[in-house]
Enzyme design. Structure first.
Site, PDB file in Angstrom:
ATOM      1  N   ASP A 265      -0.639  -5.070   6.078  1.00  0.00           N
ATOM      2  CA  ASP A 265      -1.685  -5.911   5.356  1.00  0.00           C
ATOM      3  C   ASP A 265      -1.463  -6.241   3.704  1.00  0.00           C
ATOM      4  OD1 ASP A 265      -2.562  -3.423   5.239  1.00  0.00           O
ATOM      5  OD2 ASP A 265      -4.427  -3.961   4.667  1.00  0.00           O
ATOM      6  N   GLU A 266      -2.213  -7.017   3.294  1.00  0.00           N
ATOM      7  CA  GLU A 266      -2.204  -7.161   1.872  1.00  0.00           C
ATOM      8  C   GLU A 266      -0.889  -6.849   1.188  1.00  0.00           C
ATOM      9  OE1 GLU A 266      -6.992  -6.386   0.790  1.00  0.00           O
ATOM     10  OE2 GLU A 266      -5.692  -4.599   1.131  1.00  0.00           O
ATOM     11  N   ALA A 267       0.232  -7.495   1.973  1.00  0.00           N
ATOM     12  CA  ALA A 267       1.730  -7.219   1.077  1.00  0.00           C
ATOM     13  C   ALA A 267       2.017  -8.434   0.278  1.00  0.00           C
ATOM     14  CB  ALA A 267       2.576  -7.228   2.363  1.00  0.00           C
ATOM     15  N   GLN A 268       1.128  -8.608  -0.806  1.00  0.00           N
ATOM     16  CA  GLN A 268       1.359  -9.788  -1.619  1.00  0.00           C
ATOM     17  C   GLN A 268       2.608  -9.645  -2.571  1.00  0.00           C
ATOM     18  OE1 GLN A 268      -1.767  -8.258  -0.906  1.00  0.00           O
ATOM     19  NE2 GLN A 268      -3.547  -9.383  -1.599  1.00  0.00           N
TER      20      GLN A 268
ATOM     21  N   HIS B 266       0.759  -1.284   0.089  1.00  0.00           N
ATOM     22  CA  HIS B 266      -0.080   0.156   0.050  1.00  0.00           C
ATOM     23  C   HIS B 266       0.761   1.297   0.170  1.00  0.00           C
ATOM     24  CE1 HIS B 266      -4.029  -1.846   0.635  1.00  0.00           C
ATOM     25  NE2 HIS B 266      -3.354  -2.920   1.331  1.00  0.00           N
TER      26      HIS B 266
END
Length: 686
Positions: free
Chosen positions: A338-341, A275
């Site tokens: 979060d959401e550290a793909q 992000h």
């Protein structure tokens, strides 16, 4: 598009059915006294005193604990609420001896159970007393006192009264120490005044924390002196394009101070390592390839990452957190996670293990989304659970390492989820969240394998992909935010949906007076509002002939201005015209020619009634097309990112305030986008 003829008699009939009175009558009877048990959140204990009522007299004073500046501040806050509507002077003075009349706010004599944030409220025929051990407790007691007075106490102009409270005693204190809301100011930026309004919204329901999501792919919202382009460039846009914005350090400190005066703690979040497009676009050296990506205005997630292998990354993080800690008096720095793909598992752990000590070095405690459980534990770390299930591997790892848990399950607490499929704002990926869904769970028994003692509280996040204005924020928050506030404050034993929905419905008139745009859930029996008087003068009247005036508030039908005639009037606006194609119905539609410097806002002014809820609906065609209404006490809009070449319906509801007499209904596109069309725009009483 056909515009039906509306005969005056038909309008009058529909208006009468809607309960609208055109001729002023005598002032309504005084509202019923609110029962002690009927406040939100539900109190721990309420003991009514049969036959006892206190009525606030015009010569009343607010007496505060002698020698306590903090108690005086609460007294001044209460006076600021009560003076406009009562018209009373309500001087705030230091209590000398034992008060015998008026309102007393004291830091002694409270029941021992109230703790650091609770209070004891006593109402006798001659005196209202709030007792607490701290100023925070007094402040929470004042919120209960507000709810025990009639809804018109919230008006900003003098009302007729009387101002009566039911007698008895309330002893009350919170279940959880952390009771929060989150506002995403990155996807769409919201100015200082909007944030302050939301602080007032949450504080009146005894929430004590506002988590500000200050950075994301779409925008960086806080000045960092060591890295100035984060704000000036990284903060220059938002979802859908537009100017974006950011807070100077002085503005951020102003928000912090405003919140502190309402006993709300600000928790700032810098989301990392994902992000981060706004930061990566601002400084090429933060990218592994030393190439800055373009600014991002979409809504996808999981594609960005700081460069874990570069030492400059850690210099950057260390300086950002140090500057943020220096202007944040609260105990937490939220580091996202979060959401550290786009970050490998190994790199994620390396990154988090490097940056967590920076938080502690600045005297703060780590708070992160529950994926931080993958990294090493740090002292007192809090993992914020946002999943949609009742178990999670990263959560289990966090608990196993000793983390405390903050509950924000997305399918229960995310205020940006739609209420129903018809909700004009919001998303649906975590499911639909009606009020009963938000209310109907027990935080202490929700997660498998997580002991109740590990839960520190509940937070209600508000992500802003589809939200652009205060009215949008409040529509999605009310009534779910007060429902979640009760989960965080009230003991499980006193919570019951059947009684809660009645108590919640009684809040509706209060929100109407406050000008809060709220969703009238069909699950809730909403109370009716007694309209606040424009003044307390008994001579104010309206001529009976006004009922035949052309300025009657709309009760049904099109407000499109007769596009079928080919005339734009009564619509107006640069770039606005009537066209023959494409249309949704009939032979004419509205068109807006957008340019890089003008969004082709087309609008018309429509007369409305105060304290009423209206539904605005229309069909639009194009990309980033907005439909909305604005006026005194009204700011509501909805939008679509694109309609795929066909007409698509947009709709919203808004509630007029006590002084709203007209609204501007508008439709507009977005700068630099293709021309848009609109058709079949209607405004009706909801």
């Amino acid at each position: 598009m056909q515009r039906p003829a509306l005969l005056a008699s038909a309008v009058a009939a529909v208006t009468a059915a809607a309960g609208i009175a055109w001729v002023a009558t005598a002032a309504p009877a005084a509202a019923a006294v609110v029962n002690l048990q009927d406040v939100v959140p539900a109190p721990v204990s309420a003991q009514p005193a049969a036959g006892v009522t206190y009525t606030l007299p015009s010569n009343a004073s607010i007496q505060t604990q002698s020698g306590s500046a903090a108690a005086t501040d609460v007294g001044n806050y209460l006076a600021g609420v009560l003076r406009p509507s009562t018209g009373y002077a309500l001087p705030v003075t230091a209590a000398g001896g034992t008060p015998t009349s008026g309102i007393a706010l004291l830091l002694s004599g409270a029941d021992a159970s109230v703790g650091a944030e609770g209070y004891q409220l006593d109402v006798t025929a001659g005196l209202v007393t709030v007792r607490a051990q701290t100023a925070a407790g007094l402040f929470h007691g004042v919120q209960t006192l507000r709810q025990l007075l009639p809804p018109s106490i919230e008006a900003r102009t003098a009302q007729a009264g009387p101002w009566a409270l039911a007698g008895g005693r309330i002893v009350d204190y919170p279940r959880y120490a952390y009771r929060g809301a989150m506002l995403d100011v990155s996807r769409h930026f919201f100015g200082v005044d909007t944030v302050k309004r939301y602080i007032d919204d949450i504080a009146q329901y005894k929430l004590n924390t506002l988590h500000l999501h200050l950075s994301d792919d779409q925008g960086w919202r806080i000045v960092i002196d060591a890295w100035p382009r984060l704000a000036t460039y990284g903060g220059s846009t938002q979802v859908g394009g537009g100017a974006g914005g950011y807070y100077t350090k002085a503005q951020y400190s102003d928000i912090v101070s405003y919140a502190a005066a309402r006993h709300v703690t600000i928790v700032p979040e810098i989301d990392m390592p994902g992000h981060t497009t706004a930061a990566l676009a601002s400084y090429a050296e933060l990218n592994c390839n030393n190439t800055a990506p373009p600014l991002y205005t979409g809504t996808e997630v999981g594609f960005s990452s700081l460069c874990v292998g570069k030492e400059v990354t850690y210099t950057f993080v260390q300086q950002v957190l140090a500057e943020l800690a220096a202007i944040t008096p609260g105990p937490y720095l939220h580091i996202g996670g979060d959401e550290a793909q786009s970050t490998s598992v190994a790199d994620y752990r390396t990154f988090m293990n490097r940056i967590q000590p920076f938080v502690g070095a600045n005297g703060k405690t780590v708070l992160g989304w529950h994926q931080v459980g993958q990294a090493d534990h740090t002292a007192n770390r809090v993992a914020q659970y946002w999943g949609t299930g009742t178990s999670d591997a990263d959560l289990a790892a966090a608990v196993g390492k000793g983390d405390k848990i903050l509950l924000s399950p997305a399918n229960k607490t995310y205020l940006d989820m739609k209420y129903t499929w018809e909700t004009p704002l919001g998303l649906t990926w975590a499911g639909l969240i009606e009020v009963q869904t938000a209310y109907g769970w027990d935080p202490g028994a929700y997660l498998s394998g997580v002991p109740a003692g590990s839960i520190i509280g509940v937070e209600a996040p508000m992500w802003s992909e589809t939200l652009t204005k205060l009215a949008d924020i409040e529509f999605m928050a009310f009534p779910r935010m007060p429902a979640l506030a009760e989960l965080a404050w009230s003991p499980q034993a006193v919570r019951n949906w059947d009684t809660f929905k009645v108590r919640l419905g009684a809040q509706g008139p209060r929100w109407t007076v406050q000008g809060i745009n709220f969703y009238r859930s069909p699950q809730v029996p909403w109370g009716t509002v007694t309209s606040p008087s424009p003044s307390i003068s008994p001579s104010r009247s309206v001529s009976p002939s006004a009922s035949a005036s052309s300025s009657q508030p709309p009760s049904s039908g099109l407000v499109n201005g007769g596009f079928e005639t080919g005339s734009l009037s009564p619509w107006s606006g640069t770039g606005c015209s009537v066209v023959s194609s494409p249309v949704r119905s009939g032979t004419k539609a509205l068109a807006g020619a957008v340019t890089a410097a003008d969004n082709a806002r087309c609008q018309q002014t429509v007369t409305v009634l105060p304290n009423r809820t209206y539904r605005l609906s229309g069909y639009v065609r194009g990309s980033y097309v907005y439909l909305g209404a604005t006026g005194t006490g009204v700011s509501a809009s909805t939008w679509t990112p694109g309609t795929g070449g066909a007409y698509s319906q947009l709709s919203l509801t808004f509630t007029t305030g006590p002084s709203t007499t007209s609204v501007a209904v508008y439709v507009h596109g977005w700068y630099g986008q293709p021309a848009y069309n609109a058709d079949d725009i209607t405004l009706t009483l909801a």
